[in-house]
Design an enzyme around this catalytic site. Structure first.
Site, PDB file in Angstrom:
ATOM      1  N   ILE A   1       4.062   4.958   1.862  1.00 46.54           N
ATOM      2  CA  ILE A   1       5.518   4.767   1.856  1.00 46.54           C
ATOM      3  C   ILE A   1       6.077   4.737   3.279  1.00 46.54           C
ATOM      4  CG2 ILE A   1       6.247   7.191   1.620  1.00 46.54           C
ATOM      5  CD1 ILE A   1       7.688   4.087  -0.177  1.00 46.54           C
TER       6      ILE A   1
ATOM      7  N   ASP B   1       6.316  11.018 -11.227  1.00 51.42           N
ATOM      8  CA  ASP B   1       6.565  10.602  -9.834  1.00 51.42           C
ATOM      9  C   ASP B   1       7.473   9.370  -9.819  1.00 51.42           C
ATOM     10  OD1 ASP B   1       5.299  10.863  -6.778  1.00 51.42           O
ATOM     11  OD2 ASP B   1       5.767   8.823  -7.371  1.00 51.42           O
TER      12      ASP B   1
ATOM     13  N   LYS C   1      11.073  12.053  -1.871  1.00 58.14           N
ATOM     14  CA  LYS C   1      11.133  12.584  -3.223  1.00 58.14           C
ATOM     15  C   LYS C   1       9.720  12.776  -3.769  1.00 58.14           C
ATOM     16  CE  LYS C   1       9.443   9.956  -5.739  1.00 58.14           C
ATOM     17  NZ  LYS C   1       8.627   8.857  -6.269  1.00 58.14           N
TER      18      LYS C   1
ATOM     19  N   SER D   1       0.604  12.802  12.078  1.00 57.94           N
ATOM     20  CA  SER D   1      -0.327  12.326  11.067  1.00 57.94           C
ATOM     21  C   SER D   1      -1.742  12.615  11.517  1.00 57.94           C
ATOM     22  CB  SER D   1      -0.129  10.817  10.870  1.00 57.94           C
ATOM     23  OG  SER D   1      -0.380  10.458   9.533  1.00 57.94           O
ATOM     24  N   ARG D   2      -2.577  13.019  10.558  1.00 59.96           N
ATOM     25  CA  ARG D   2      -3.944  13.400  10.918  1.00 59.96           C
ATOM     26  C   ARG D   2      -4.791  12.183  11.254  1.00 59.96           C
ATOM     27  NH1 ARG D   2      -5.146  16.077   5.347  1.00 59.96           N
ATOM     28  NH2 ARG D   2      -4.419  13.969   4.923  1.00 59.96           N
TER      29      ARG D   2
HETATM   30  P1  NAP Z   1       0.020   8.770   0.684  1.00 59.14           P
HETATM   31  O1  NAP Z   1      -0.062   7.438   1.314  1.00 59.14           O
HETATM   32  O2  NAP Z   1      -1.118   9.228  -0.155  1.00 59.14           O
HETATM   33  O3  NAP Z   1       0.282   9.938   1.725  1.00 59.14           O
HETATM   34  C1  NAP Z   1       1.100   9.822   2.854  1.00 59.14           C
HETATM   35  C2  NAP Z   1       0.424  10.477   4.052  1.00 59.14           C
HETATM   36  O4  NAP Z   1       0.543  11.880   3.967  1.00 59.14           O
HETATM   37  C3  NAP Z   1      -1.057  10.233   4.145  1.00 59.14           C
HETATM   38  O5  NAP Z   1      -1.339   8.981   4.708  1.00 59.14           O
HETATM   39  C4  NAP Z   1      -1.522  11.393   4.990  1.00 59.14           C
HETATM   40  O6  NAP Z   1      -1.442  10.997   6.346  1.00 59.14           O
HETATM   41  C5  NAP Z   1      -0.498  12.478   4.731  1.00 59.14           C
HETATM   42  N1  NAP Z   1      -1.128  13.544   3.961  1.00 59.14           N
HETATM   43  C6  NAP Z   1      -1.647  13.465   2.722  1.00 59.14           C
HETATM   44  N2  NAP Z   1      -2.165  14.645   2.348  1.00 59.14           N
HETATM   45  C7  NAP Z   1      -1.965  15.494   3.381  1.00 59.14           C
HETATM   46  C8  NAP Z   1      -2.278  16.844   3.622  1.00 59.14           C
HETATM   47  N3  NAP Z   1      -2.907  17.601   2.702  1.00 59.14           N
HETATM   48  N4  NAP Z   1      -1.877  17.400   4.794  1.00 59.14           N
HETATM   49  C9  NAP Z   1      -1.252  16.673   5.729  1.00 59.14           C
HETATM   50  N5  NAP Z   1      -0.952  15.364   5.564  1.00 59.14           N
HETATM   51  C10 NAP Z   1      -1.293  14.788   4.416  1.00 59.14           C
HETATM   52  O7  NAP Z   1       1.341   8.901  -0.215  1.00 59.14           O
HETATM   53  P2  NAP Z   1       2.637   7.954  -0.325  1.00 59.14           P
HETATM   54  O8  NAP Z   1       2.450   6.963  -1.425  1.00 59.14           O
HETATM   55  O9  NAP Z   1       3.051   7.469   1.007  1.00 59.14           O
HETATM   56  O10 NAP Z   1       3.663   9.028  -0.905  1.00 59.14           O
HETATM   57  C11 NAP Z   1       4.228  10.048  -0.099  1.00 59.14           C
HETATM   58  C12 NAP Z   1       5.530  10.511  -0.734  1.00 59.14           C
HETATM   59  O11 NAP Z   1       6.400   9.368  -0.837  1.00 59.14           O
HETATM   60  C13 NAP Z   1       5.351  11.055  -2.158  1.00 59.14           C
HETATM   61  O12 NAP Z   1       6.203  12.156  -2.337  1.00 59.14           O
HETATM   62  C14 NAP Z   1       5.791   9.893  -3.045  1.00 59.14           C
HETATM   63  O13 NAP Z   1       6.374  10.342  -4.263  1.00 59.14           O
HETATM   64  C15 NAP Z   1       6.861   9.243  -2.168  1.00 59.14           C
HETATM   65  N6  NAP Z   1       7.064   7.810  -2.467  1.00 59.14           N
HETATM   66  C16 NAP Z   1       5.981   6.985  -2.636  1.00 59.14           C
HETATM   67  C17 NAP Z   1       6.202   5.645  -2.993  1.00 59.14           C
HETATM   68  C18 NAP Z   1       5.043   4.684  -3.200  1.00 59.14           C
HETATM   69  O14 NAP Z   1       5.308   3.535  -3.625  1.00 59.14           O
HETATM   70  N7  NAP Z   1       3.807   5.045  -2.927  1.00 59.14           N
HETATM   71  C19 NAP Z   1       7.513   5.168  -3.149  1.00 59.14           C
HETATM   72  C20 NAP Z   1       8.577   6.022  -2.895  1.00 59.14           C
HETATM   73  C21 NAP Z   1       8.348   7.353  -2.561  1.00 59.14           C
HETATM   74  P3  NAP Z   1      -2.611  11.418   7.367  1.00 59.14           P
HETATM   75  O15 NAP Z   1      -3.901  11.460   6.587  1.00 59.14           O
HETATM   76  O16 NAP Z   1      -2.606  10.360   8.420  1.00 59.14           O
HETATM   77  O17 NAP Z   1      -2.199  12.760   7.861  1.00 59.14           O
END
Ligand code: NAP
Length: 309
Positions: A14, A168, A90, A36-37
Site C-alpha cells: 500500500i 480487512d 486502517k 523499512s527493514r
Molecule cells: P504488506 O505489503 O504486507 O506490508 C507492508 C510493509 O510492512 C512490508 O513491506 C514490511 O516492510 C512491513 N512489515 C511487515 N511486517 C512487519 C513486521 N513484523 N515488522 C516491521 N515491519 C513489517 O502490507 P500492505 O498490503 O501494504 O498493508 C499494510 C496496511 O495497509 C494494512 O493495515 C492494510 O490493511 C492496509 N491497506 C492495504 C491495502 C492493500 O490493497 N494491500 C489497501 C488499503 C490499506 P519491510 O519488510 O520492508 O520492513
C-alpha cells in the site's frame, strides 16, 4: 503554506501503490525518510526500524505507519513517546484496547493521532450521506467481494490471528456505513467461514440493527473471482440507489455515475493529516473497528476448504 517533512514506515504494497504517489503529489508533505527493514525509496533517507529513525529524526515531526496492524502498535507507541504526530493505516490497531492506549498516549503527549479510513474519502460517500439525511432508511445491503490473491498476494499475515481476514476489506465498508448512517447502526448477527488450517475468515454474512428499524445486512467474500464488487444497495422512503465501487460511484438504476474515482482517496487522507497537524487535533473514529470486533465476538464459525495462494 510550506510543505512539511514526513517519514513513512512499512514500504510494502500500500505504501508503493498509494502513500508514496500521494506524498509525491502533496502540497502539504514531502517524503523525507523511510522506515523499512527491506526496502528503500530512491533519494530518500532510509532507516531500518523505528529505533534507528528516532535516534536521528532531524526536523521530521510526523510519521505515517503503513505497516500491517500487528507490528504497527509498537511503532506507534515509540513515535508518540518521542513526541511525533502519527498517522495509522486502517485498521488503526489489532484491538480496541491498543487503540485506547494510543489515544491516551497521544492526548498526554499533545501530538496528533490520525486513524485514517481511506475508503471514507470516496468521492460518492458524501453524496450518499446527503441522500440519506432526512430520509427513512428501509434496506441497506453491503455486497463486498474481492479476490484476496489480487489485493494481498502472498501476504500470509492476513490469515494469522490478530488480523481481520475478510474484515480487512470489510472494515472499509464499515467505515463508509458508519459515516453515511451517522453511526446509527450496530452489529447483531455474524456467521463466518474460516479456511481449514487458517485463523481468520474468508467470508462472512452479517446483520445489523438500525435506529429506524431498517434491514441492514452485509456479505463479505474474499474468495470472489474477477473484478471486485464493492457496492451498497440502499432503499429509503424516497428512492433506491447503489453506492458503487467502494464509495466512488452512484447508480440510480439508469447507469452508474462516477464521481471521481478511487485515486484521490490518499490525497485526501494526507490533506486531512495536514489539517490535523496544523490545528493540533486528532481524529480517531474507532467505530469501524468496533464493528469488526463485534463480529468476532458474535460470530458462529464454520470451517471451509483450505486456502492456498
Ligand atoms: P504488506 O505489503 O504486507 O506490508 C507492508 C510493509 O510492512 C512490508 O513491506 C514490511 O516492510 C512491513 N512489515 C511487515 N511486517 C512487519 C513486521 N513484523 N515488522 C516491521 N515491519 C513489517 O502490507 P500492505 O498490503 O501494504 O498493508 C499494510 C496496511 O495497509 C494494512 O493495515 C492494510 O490493511 C492496509 N491497506 C492495504 C491495502 C492493500 O490493497 N494491500 C489497501 C488499503 C490499506 P519491510 O519488510 O520492508 O520492513
Amino acid at each position: 503554506m510550506s510543505s512539511m517533512p514526513i517519514a513513512l514506515a512499512g514500504i510494502g504494497k500500500i505504501a508503493r501503490d498509494e502513500h508514496i504517489p500521494a506524498l509525491n503529489d502533496s502540497p502539504d508533505w514531502h517524503l523525507a525518510a523511510t522506515i523499512s527493514r527491506n526496502a528503500e525509496v530512491e533519494g530518500v533517507r532510509a532507516h531500518e526500524d523505528m529505533d534507528a529513525f528516532l535516534a536521528d529524526p532531524g526536523d521530521i515531526r510526523t510519521v505515517s505507519l503503513a505497516l500491517p496492524p500487528a507490528p504497527r502498535f509498537a511503532y506507534a507507541k515509540k513515535a508518540i513517546a518521542a513526541g511525533l504526530n502519527v498517522m495509522l493505516e486502517k485498521p488503526p490497531a489489532t484491538t480496541l484496547g491498543e487503540c485506547r492506549i494510543l489515544q491516551d498516549m497521544a492526548r498526554d503527549a499533545g501530538v496528533t493521532l490520525y486513524a485514517s479510513w481511506h475508503s471514507r474519502m470516496g468521492a460518492a460517500v458524501e453524496e450518499a450521506a446527503r441522500r440519506l439525511r432526512g430520509a427513512a432508511l428501509r434496506r441497506l445491503h453491503v455486497d463486498w467481494r474481492e479476490d484476496v490473491r489480487q489485493f494481498h498476494p502472498d501476504q500470509d499475515w492476513v490469515w494469522e490471528a490478530g488480523n481481520l481476514g475478510v474484515f480487512d476489506p470489510g472494515i472499509n465498508a464499515f467505515s463508509i456505513l458508519v459515516a453515511i448512517l451517522d453511526g446509527r447502526v450496530h452489529l447483531t448477527r455474524a456467521e463466518m467461514v474460516v479456511p481449514d488450517g487458517r485463523e481468520t475468515p474468508i467470508s462472512a454474512d452479517l446483520e445489523f440493527g438500525h435506529g429506524d428499524g431498517a434491514r441492514v445486512s452485509a456479505r463479505l467474500d474474499w474468495g470472489h473471482k474477477g473484478a471486485p464488487v464493492w457496492n451498497m444497495e440502499i432503499e429509503t422512503d424516497r428512492e433506491s440507489f447503489v453506492l458503487t465501487r467502494s464509495g466512488t460511484g452512484i447508480d440510480d438504476g439508469q447507469g452508474e455515475i462516477d464521481l471521481g474515482g478511487e485515486t484521490a482517496e490518499y490525497a485526501l487522507v494526507y490533506a486531512r493529516l495536514a489539517e490535523l497537524v496544523r490545528g493540533s487535533g486528532s481524529d480517531t473514529d474507532l467505530r469501524p473497528l468496533e464493528m469488526a470486533a463485534d463480529a468476532f465476538l458474535l460470530a458462529s464459525r464454520s470451517i471451509g476448504p483450505p486456502f492456498e495462494w
